[in-house]
Design an enzyme around this catalytic site. Structure first.
Site, PDB file in Angstrom:
ATOM      1  CG  ASN A 110      -1.761   1.168   1.497  1.00  9.80           C
ATOM      2  OD1 ASN A 110      -2.522   1.636   0.436  1.00  9.80           O
ATOM      3  ND2 ASN A 110      -1.825   1.886   2.570  1.00  9.80           N
ATOM      4  CG  HIS A 112      -0.608   6.051   4.866  1.00  8.41           C
ATOM      5  ND1 HIS A 112      -1.898   6.173   4.806  1.00  8.41           N
ATOM      6  CD2 HIS A 112      -0.002   6.987   5.547  1.00  8.41           C
ATOM      7  CE1 HIS A 112      -2.435   6.767   5.877  1.00  8.41           C
ATOM      8  NE2 HIS A 112      -1.386   7.367   6.442  1.00  8.41           N
ATOM      9  CB  SER A 139       4.940   5.369   4.332  1.00 10.36           C
ATOM     10  OG  SER A 139       5.292   6.320   4.943  1.00 10.36           O
ATOM     11  CG  ASP A 148      -2.876   3.246   6.898  1.00 10.64           C
ATOM     12  OD1 ASP A 148      -2.906   2.555   6.179  1.00 10.64           O
ATOM     13  OD2 ASP A 148      -3.524   4.286   7.231  1.00 10.64           O
TER      14      ASP A 148
HETATM   15  C1  GRF Z   1      -2.556   8.790  -2.685  1.00  9.54           C
HETATM   16  O1  GRF Z   1      -2.178  10.047  -1.856  1.00  9.54           O
HETATM   17  C2  GRF Z   1      -2.243   7.606  -1.892  1.00  9.54           C
HETATM   18  O2  GRF Z   1      -1.122   7.920  -0.945  1.00  9.54           O
HETATM   19  C3  GRF Z   1      -3.615   7.654  -0.942  1.00  9.54           C
HETATM   20  O3  GRF Z   1      -4.460   7.898  -1.864  1.00  9.54           O
HETATM   21  C4  GRF Z   1      -4.147   8.610  -2.684  1.00  9.54           C
HETATM   22  C5  GRF Z   1      -4.307   8.293  -4.044  1.00  9.54           C
HETATM   23  O4  GRF Z   1      -4.415   9.095  -5.224  1.00  9.54           O
HETATM   24  N1  GRF Z   1      -3.523   5.814  -0.454  1.00  9.54           N
HETATM   25  P1  GRF Z   1      -4.326   8.371  -6.685  1.00  9.54           P
HETATM   26  O5  GRF Z   1      -5.625   7.832  -6.868  1.00  9.54           O
HETATM   27  O6  GRF Z   1      -3.280   7.584  -7.119  1.00  9.54           O
HETATM   28  O7  GRF Z   1      -4.047   9.643  -7.561  1.00  9.54           O
END
Ligand code: GRF
Length: 217
Positions: A110, A112, A139, A148
């Site tokens: 994932n 985050h 991260s 997370d």
């Molecule tokens: C990103 O900021 C990611 O870290 C978080 O959700 C957002 C997704 O953005 N989990 P995108 O859909 O990849 O533009």
């Protein structure tokens, strides 16, 4: 080159991280190929990005399932059809059940938008601004049962500027997300990265702290 690693990417929204992964697969920066993109929401931009790249897409609408277990069971069934080497959560805004996480343990990552362990959960950028932090970031971590909370593979830091809003900071963080996420996927595809006993092994060595962006190679 060896067989590309097969990926399934889960999204809920814009899919800018998905786009970064699509681009790096396409230009062979990483030895991976996306089998399918799954979204829990219809009509999101990420689905259009996948379709434009000729990647199979599927919507599994969580509102159509009685509970999390039922939704996750449906998700597992569809993902398993691809038998992926790695399942990539790229802005997938659902909390996953223990059954799901256990099923894909060691091949589930994932991204985050915070410097974990700071700011697990939502509203990370506003929380960093409110706390007066001088830096924020993103991260990439293996997913474990704790939300997370899995071991962090890599991080990228950006400064928090005096006049930052959630939007300006999110934009700055996203630019580094697009660097670290495909890079980590590339390491996994090259078999340089494993989860072993809840610890990260990178190039045969157990990591004691996350790898910081910019990466050496
Ligand atoms: C990103 O900021 C990611 O870290 C978080 O959700 C957002 C997704 O953005 N989990 P995108 O859909 O990849 O533009």
């Amino acid at each position: 080159m060896s067989q590309p690693a097969s990926l399934v990417v889960l999204i809920s929204g814009s899919g800018s991280n998905l786009q970064a992964i699509i681009d790096q697969c396409a230009n062979n920066s990483i030895n991976a190929s996306i089998c399918r993109v799954i979204s829990n929401k219809t009509d999101v931009k990420g689905l259009a990005r996948a379709k434009d790249a000729g990647i199979a897409t599927q919507v599994i609408d969580h509102t159509q399932y009685a509970d999390r277990e039922a939704f996750d069971a449906a998700l597992i069934e569809v993902i398993d059809q691809c038998n992926p080497d790695l399942v990539v959560l790229a802005g997938f805004m659902r909390i996953l059940t223990e059954s799901f996480v256990t099923h894909f343990k060691g091949r589930l990552i994932n991204i985050h938008p915070s410097l974990l362990p700071k700011y697990q959960g939502l509203n990370t950028h506003q929380r960093a601004i409110d706390a007066g932090d001088s830096e924020a970031g993103a991260s990439v971590h293996f997913v474990t049962e704790e939300l997370d909370g899995g071991p962090v593979i890599a991080q990228a830091k950006v400064p928090v500027e005096a006049n930052d809003t959630t939007e300006t900071l999110a934009k700055r963080v996203l630019t580094v997300e697009h660097g670290i996420f495909p890079a980590v996927i590339g390491w996994f595809a090259d078999k340089r990265l494993q989860l072993d006993n809840n610890q990260i092994v990178f190039d045969q060595k157990t990591l004691s702290h996350p790898i910081n962006w910019p990466f050496a190679d």
